[in-house]
Design an enzyme around this catalytic site. Structure first.
Site, PDB file in Angstrom:
ATOM      1  N   CYS A  52     -54.948 -13.729  58.617  1.00  0.00           N
ATOM      2  CA  CYS A  52     -53.994 -12.959  59.415  1.00  0.00           C
ATOM      3  C   CYS A  52     -53.560 -13.734  60.657  1.00  0.00           C
ATOM      4  O   CYS A  52     -54.399 -14.293  61.382  1.00  0.00           O
ATOM      5  CB  CYS A  52     -54.610 -11.625  59.834  1.00  0.00           C
ATOM      6  SG  CYS A  52     -53.500 -10.577  60.787  1.00  0.00           S
ATOM      7  N   CYS A  64     -55.524  -8.495  67.111  1.00  0.00           N
ATOM      8  CA  CYS A  64     -55.529  -7.153  66.515  1.00  0.00           C
ATOM      9  C   CYS A  64     -56.958  -6.621  66.455  1.00  0.00           C
ATOM     10  O   CYS A  64     -57.901  -7.369  66.226  1.00  0.00           O
ATOM     11  CB  CYS A  64     -54.922  -7.225  65.117  1.00  0.00           C
ATOM     12  SG  CYS A  64     -55.135  -5.741  64.133  1.00  0.00           S
ATOM     13  N   CYS A  86     -59.531  -5.929  62.272  1.00  0.00           N
ATOM     14  CA  CYS A  86     -60.553  -6.740  61.595  1.00  0.00           C
ATOM     15  C   CYS A  86     -61.373  -7.515  62.618  1.00  0.00           C
ATOM     16  O   CYS A  86     -60.860  -7.945  63.651  1.00  0.00           O
ATOM     17  CB  CYS A  86     -59.904  -7.735  60.639  1.00  0.00           C
ATOM     18  SG  CYS A  86     -59.034  -7.005  59.240  1.00  0.00           S
ATOM     19  N   GLN A 131     -61.045   7.986  50.115  1.00  0.00           N
ATOM     20  CA  GLN A 131     -61.591   6.699  50.527  1.00  0.00           C
ATOM     21  C   GLN A 131     -60.552   5.602  50.335  1.00  0.00           C
ATOM     22  O   GLN A 131     -59.819   5.577  49.349  1.00  0.00           O
ATOM     23  CB  GLN A 131     -62.846   6.370  49.713  1.00  0.00           C
ATOM     24  CG  GLN A 131     -64.018   7.307  49.946  1.00  0.00           C
ATOM     25  CD  GLN A 131     -64.809   6.964  51.204  1.00  0.00           C
ATOM     26  OE1 GLN A 131     -64.353   6.195  52.046  1.00  0.00           O
ATOM     27  NE2 GLN A 131     -65.981   7.550  51.336  1.00  0.00           N
ATOM     28  N   GLU A 186     -64.977  22.205  52.952  1.00  0.00           N
ATOM     29  CA  GLU A 186     -63.975  21.329  53.563  1.00  0.00           C
ATOM     30  C   GLU A 186     -63.153  22.120  54.575  1.00  0.00           C
ATOM     31  O   GLU A 186     -62.708  23.227  54.295  1.00  0.00           O
ATOM     32  CB  GLU A 186     -63.054  20.741  52.496  1.00  0.00           C
ATOM     33  CG  GLU A 186     -61.854  19.992  53.017  1.00  0.00           C
ATOM     34  CD  GLU A 186     -62.223  18.845  53.956  1.00  0.00           C
ATOM     35  OE1 GLU A 186     -61.541  18.693  54.981  1.00  0.00           O
ATOM     36  OE2 GLU A 186     -63.192  18.111  53.661  1.00  0.00           O
ATOM     37  N   ASP A 216     -71.242  13.868  53.563  1.00  0.00           N
ATOM     38  CA  ASP A 216     -70.318  12.740  53.687  1.00  0.00           C
ATOM     39  C   ASP A 216     -69.434  12.982  54.905  1.00  0.00           C
ATOM     40  O   ASP A 216     -68.233  13.244  54.782  1.00  0.00           O
ATOM     41  CB  ASP A 216     -69.483  12.610  52.410  1.00  0.00           C
ATOM     42  CG  ASP A 216     -68.626  11.348  52.391  1.00  0.00           C
ATOM     43  OD1 ASP A 216     -68.738  10.535  53.334  1.00  0.00           O
ATOM     44  OD2 ASP A 216     -67.844  11.177  51.443  1.00  0.00           O
ATOM     45  N   CYS A 225     -70.103   6.155  56.997  1.00  0.00           N
ATOM     46  CA  CYS A 225     -69.310   4.954  57.270  1.00  0.00           C
ATOM     47  C   CYS A 225     -69.654   4.335  58.614  1.00  0.00           C
ATOM     48  O   CYS A 225     -69.018   3.369  59.035  1.00  0.00           O
ATOM     49  CB  CYS A 225     -67.821   5.284  57.210  1.00  0.00           C
ATOM     50  SG  CYS A 225     -67.284   6.479  58.460  1.00  0.00           S
TER      51      CYS A 225
END
Length: 461
Positions: free
Chosen positions: A71, A77, A80, A278, A326, A374, A401
């Site tokens: 990149c 940025c 990442c 996801q 949910e 989750d 995550c």
């Protein structure tokens, strides 16, 4: 050590955000894009106590695992953090990240296997989400810089498929042609705030987030999208509030069906603009299949933070009964449609509401049920974890995550963290909680970034 000072040092280890750690003169200096073993000249940008933050001005001895980032804006940025690190080394870093978080935050000593790789190192994301704003040079479409709301202009992003570059170009052309402005968070001026695109098996949902109810030139934007996507829906989302939340409450469908149908693992499901899916399809399949393998035929499963119901349906098909909780109404509607399409009317039960408000009642009725957690990046609510303990749930399947909040939540369940009278969590000398960890496996849902998805299975002692 003072700001703007320079020194030469050797990187000793990774930090939790993928940066390098250098020790110098009693200071711990965090240096982005510096790898362990590398000797570098470092400029100090900020100090706080005995902690400093710096920038590598020159690297004298590059590490064997250093590679050239793909990149053009990688160093600026905030999306990442690891494009400079060879992929096999990224997997080891993420395993170590989870292991160290468990130990340092949760007080848990556990072996963590090598992170399960993604089949795609780049171009894996099925969702593009970009802020649109203003800068000194005019309108800006791109990604936020690390820990800021300063937009870094971006023309393409290697972790997204090729269509992302065409979308960015279309948004820029739309604004220039129709005289639209990006949103200024300081003044509240400007019309366009975000562009969000989700791919669902070759079909796309495009959402343009705007602060203005009337948006001129929208037909021209439709024309531009027609040239990019063979099948898509376009929403306008109204968000005029001074908030960091991307979506407002009102969605206006401009074109298309709004919701699309897909099939995965033999389950037909639907998703809309705000339904959680996801971002890495290949890793999602591996993760969900492994999670479902820990359920037993004939048992009841309660899937918390269930999204559009894909994993709930997988559990229902295997086990016989599954409840999905949910909070997002659109996602719950999609889950109801999924139930009907897959013949699961007597096996799958969807509940729309907050997990902390709905779980207790379901557990009181479904004795012996296994629970799947989750949660979002912030982790599970403490009241939910306390409910699992109080109801003596025999099996917990957890997907996270965020290694930091995962470590906190596991510490509460295993007893390695205790809550004081003031509500503070402190480490305990003995892990005398209700649960023990039977299985743990990180998955690389987000290659080139510092994030890792982790599957953990706990059983009651």
């Amino acid at each position: 050590m003072e700001k703007n000072a320079e020194f030469t040092g050797v990187c000793e280890a990774f930090g939790s955000n993928g940066e390098g750690i250098v020790k110098s003169g009693g200071f711990t200096v965090f240096v982005p894009q510096l790898l362990p073993g590398e000797k570098a000249r470092v400029k100090v940008l900020k100090t706080k106590g005995n902690i400093a933050y710096g920038r590598a001005e020159e690297i004298f001895t590059p590490a064997e695992d250093r590679v050239r980032p793909k990149c053009a804006v990688f160093s600026r940025c905030g999306g990442c953090q690891l494009q400079h690190l060879r992929y096999r080394a990224q997997l080891k870093y993420k395993s170590d990240l989870v292991r160290d978080a468990l130990r340092k935050i949760g007080g848990i000593s556990s072996e963590v296997p090598l992170c399960e790789r993604s089949d795609r190192e780049y171009g894996y994301r099925n969702k593009l989400q970009l802020p649109i704003g203003r800068c000194a040079e005019g309108n800006a479409v791109g990604f936020y810089a690390e820990r800021s709301h300063r937009i870094v202009r971006t023309e393409e992003c290697p972790i997204h498929p090729a269509w992302a570059e065409r979308v960015i170009s279309a948004v820029t052309r739309f604004m220039d042609t129709c005289g639209l402005d990006g949103y200024d968070e300081r003044t509240g001026e400007g019309q366009l705030r975000h562009i969000v695109v989700r791919e669902l098996k070759g079909k796309f949902i495009v959402t343009l987030v705007t602060a203005a109810r009337e948006l001129k030139g929208i037909d021209f934007f439709v024309h531009l999208l027609d040239e990019i996507f063979p099948e898509y829906s376009l929403y306008l989302n109204l968000n005029a509030k001074n908030t960091n939340v991307v979506f407002g409450e009102e969605f206006i469908l401009v074109k298309g069906k709004g919701v699309y149908e897909c099939t995965e693992n033999g389950i037909t499901f639907e998703a809309g603009a705000s339904t959680f899916v996801q971002v890495n399809e290949g890793v999602r399949t591996k993760l969900y299949e492994k999670a479902v393998s820990f359920a037993e035929e004939g048992e009841t499963v309660i899937d918390c933070y269930a999204g559009g119901g894909l994993m709930t349906a997988m559990f229902a098909r295997k086990c016989g009964r599954a409840f999905g909780i949910e909070v997002v109404p659109e996602a719950s509607v999609c889950a109801d449609s999924l139930k009907a399409k897959n013949g699961l009317a007597d096996k799958m039960f969807n509940v729309c509401g907050k997990v902390e408000e709905k779980l207790s009642l379901i557990l009181s009725r479904e004795k012996g049920a296994a629970v799947v957690l989750d949660p979002p990046r912030s982790g599970a609510e403490r009241s939910v974890l306390k409910e699992l303990i109080a109801q003596n749930v025999r099996k917990v399947i957890m997907i996270s995550c965020n290694p930091a909040t995962l470590a906190r939540d596991l510490g509460i369940l295993t007893g390695s963290l205790k809550e004081t009278e003031s509500g503070e969590l402190v480490k305990s000398e003995t892990a005398d909680g209700n649960y023990k960890i039977d299985f743990i496996q990180p998955y690389d849902m987000f290659p080139q970034t510092k994030w890792a998805e982790t599957l953990v299975v706990l059983t009651r002692k």
